[in-house]
Design a protein around this motif. Sequence first.
Motif, PDB file in Angstrom:
ATOM      1  N   ALA A  30       0.835  -1.210   0.000  1.00 42.23           N
ATOM      2  CA  ALA A  30       0.000   0.000   0.000  1.00 42.23           C
ATOM      3  C   ALA A  30       0.865   1.254   0.000  1.00 42.23           C
ATOM      4  N   ARG A  31       0.387   2.273  -0.682  1.00 39.51           N
ATOM      5  CA  ARG A  31       1.088   3.547  -0.755  1.00 39.51           C
ATOM      6  C   ARG A  31       0.171   4.655  -0.253  1.00 39.51           C
ATOM      7  N   VAL A  32       0.679   5.410   0.714  1.00 40.38           N
ATOM      8  CA  VAL A  32      -0.143   6.484   1.273  1.00 40.38           C
ATOM      9  C   VAL A  32      -0.467   7.542   0.222  1.00 40.38           C
ATOM     10  N   ASP A  33       0.410   7.740  -0.756  1.00 38.08           N
ATOM     11  CA  ASP A  33       0.118   8.685  -1.847  1.00 38.08           C
ATOM     12  C   ASP A  33      -1.153   8.275  -2.596  1.00 38.08           C
ATOM     13  N   ARG A  34      -1.259   6.983  -2.918  1.00 39.45           N
ATOM     14  CA  ARG A  34      -2.445   6.503  -3.645  1.00 39.45           C
ATOM     15  C   ARG A  34      -3.691   6.599  -2.781  1.00 39.45           C
ATOM     16  N   ILE A  35      -3.553   6.272  -1.507  1.00 42.61           N
ATOM     17  CA  ILE A  35      -4.698   6.349  -0.593  1.00 42.61           C
ATOM     18  C   ILE A  35      -5.183   7.789  -0.489  1.00 42.61           C
ATOM     19  N   ALA A  36      -4.260   8.698  -0.280  1.00 41.76           N
ATOM     20  CA  ALA A  36      -4.623  10.116  -0.171  1.00 41.76           C
ATOM     21  C   ALA A  36      -5.298  10.601  -1.442  1.00 41.76           C
ATOM     22  N   ALA A  37      -4.738  10.265  -2.602  1.00 38.98           N
ATOM     23  CA  ALA A  37      -5.331  10.706  -3.874  1.00 38.98           C
ATOM     24  C   ALA A  37      -6.725  10.128  -4.062  1.00 38.98           C
ATOM     25  N   ALA A  38      -6.899   8.846  -3.759  1.00 38.75           N
ATOM     26  CA  ALA A  38      -8.218   8.213  -3.915  1.00 38.75           C
ATOM     27  C   ALA A  38      -9.250   8.820  -2.977  1.00 38.75           C
ATOM     28  N   ALA A  39      -8.792   9.334  -1.847  1.00 38.33           N
ATOM     29  CA  ALA A  39      -9.700   9.940  -0.866  1.00 38.33           C
ATOM     30  C   ALA A  39      -9.862  11.437  -1.067  1.00 38.33           C
ATOM     31  N   ALA A  40      -9.251  11.975  -2.113  1.00 33.25           N
ATOM     32  CA  ALA A  40      -9.271  13.425  -2.354  1.00 33.25           C
ATOM     33  C   ALA A  40      -8.773  14.161  -1.111  1.00 33.25           C
ATOM     34  N   SER A  41      -7.659  13.649  -0.575  1.00 36.35           N
ATOM     35  CA  SER A  41      -7.070  14.221   0.629  1.00 36.35           C
ATOM     36  C   SER A  41      -5.568  14.351   0.397  1.00 36.35           C
ATOM     37  N   ASN A  42      -4.807  14.326   1.484  1.00 36.37           N
ATOM     38  CA  ASN A  42      -3.356  14.384   1.352  1.00 36.37           C
ATOM     39  C   ASN A  42      -2.706  13.513   2.426  1.00 36.37           C
ATOM     40  N   LYS A  43      -1.418  13.233   2.225  1.00 36.55           N
ATOM     41  CA  LYS A  43      -0.701  12.363   3.150  1.00 36.55           C
ATOM     42  C   LYS A  43      -0.701  12.913   4.570  1.00 36.55           C
ATOM     43  N   ALA A  44      -0.643  14.214   4.695  1.00 42.77           N
ATOM     44  CA  ALA A  44      -0.608  14.812   6.036  1.00 42.77           C
ATOM     45  C   ALA A  44      -1.842  14.429   6.845  1.00 42.77           C
ATOM     46  N   GLN A  45      -2.976  14.336   6.174  1.00 39.44           N
ATOM     47  CA  GLN A  45      -4.203  13.966   6.877  1.00 39.44           C
ATOM     48  C   GLN A  45      -4.130  12.527   7.374  1.00 39.44           C
ATOM     49  N   ILE A  46      -3.527  11.655   6.586  1.00 37.98           N
ATOM     50  CA  ILE A  46      -3.373  10.263   7.014  1.00 37.98           C
ATOM     51  C   ILE A  46      -2.562  10.204   8.301  1.00 37.98           C
ATOM     52  N   TYR A  47      -1.448  10.911   8.316  1.00 35.80           N
ATOM     53  CA  TYR A  47      -0.601  10.891   9.506  1.00 35.80           C
ATOM     54  C   TYR A  47      -1.262  11.617  10.676  1.00 35.80           C
ATOM     55  N   HIS A  48      -2.039  12.646  10.381  1.00 32.14           N
ATOM     56  CA  HIS A  48      -2.755  13.376  11.428  1.00 32.14           C
ATOM     57  C   HIS A  48      -3.790  12.474  12.103  1.00 32.14           C
TER      58      HIS A  48
END
Length: 190
Positions: A30-48
Motif C-alpha cells: 500500500a502507498r499512502v500517496d495513492r490512498i490520499a489521492a483516492a480519498a481526495a485528501s493528502n498524506k498529512a491527513q493520514i498521519y494526522h
Amino acid sequence: MPMPRDADATRARLLVAARDEFAAVGIAGARVDRIAAAAASNKAQIYHYFGSKDGLFDAVFDAMVAETLDEVTIDADDLPEYAGRLHDSYAHRPWVQRLATWYRLERGDTSHPIDAVVQSNAAKLRAIEDAQRDGRLPTMFSAAELLGVVIHTAALWSGATPEYARLTDEVGAARRREVVVATVAAVVRG
C-alpha cells in the motif's frame, strides 16, 4: 472566508480508500500517496488521523471487525444460520477476506493482536461453551474447534482460489449459502 473541512467525512474517505488499497496490495504494498489521492485528501491527513500507514491499517481492520460484529452476531443456538449470515456478510463485502488474508500474511506472527478480534473470539467461545455445557451443542469438538469450523465454512466460497471457483461457476449465491448452512448443521448434529 474558506469553508471548514469536514474532519469526519475526510476520515471516512481515507478509511474507504485505505480499505480498497490494503485489500488490493496488502500493508507492505500500500502507498499512502495513492490512498490520499483516492480519498481526495493528502498524506498529512493520514498521519494526522492515524499516525502511520500501520495505524491506518489498524483503523481499517478495526472498522471492518466492528462492522462484521454489528452485522453478524453469534447465535450459539443456531450456528448453521450464524454461518449463513457470516457467509452473506463476506459475499456482500469481498474486501473482508482479502484484508484478513493480508493480515495473516503480514502480521500473523504479531505479538500485539487486535483487541476487537480477541474480545470477539472470547465472547463467541463463551457463547459456544455455555451452549455445550447446557447440552444445546455437542461436545465432540471443543468450543474453539467448533468456532473454527463455523468461521471457515462460512468463508468457504469467499476464500476459494480462482481455480476452485471456476469448478463451481454454476453454483449460485443461494446454493452457496445452502451448502454453508447444511455443512454447519451436519457438524452440530454430530
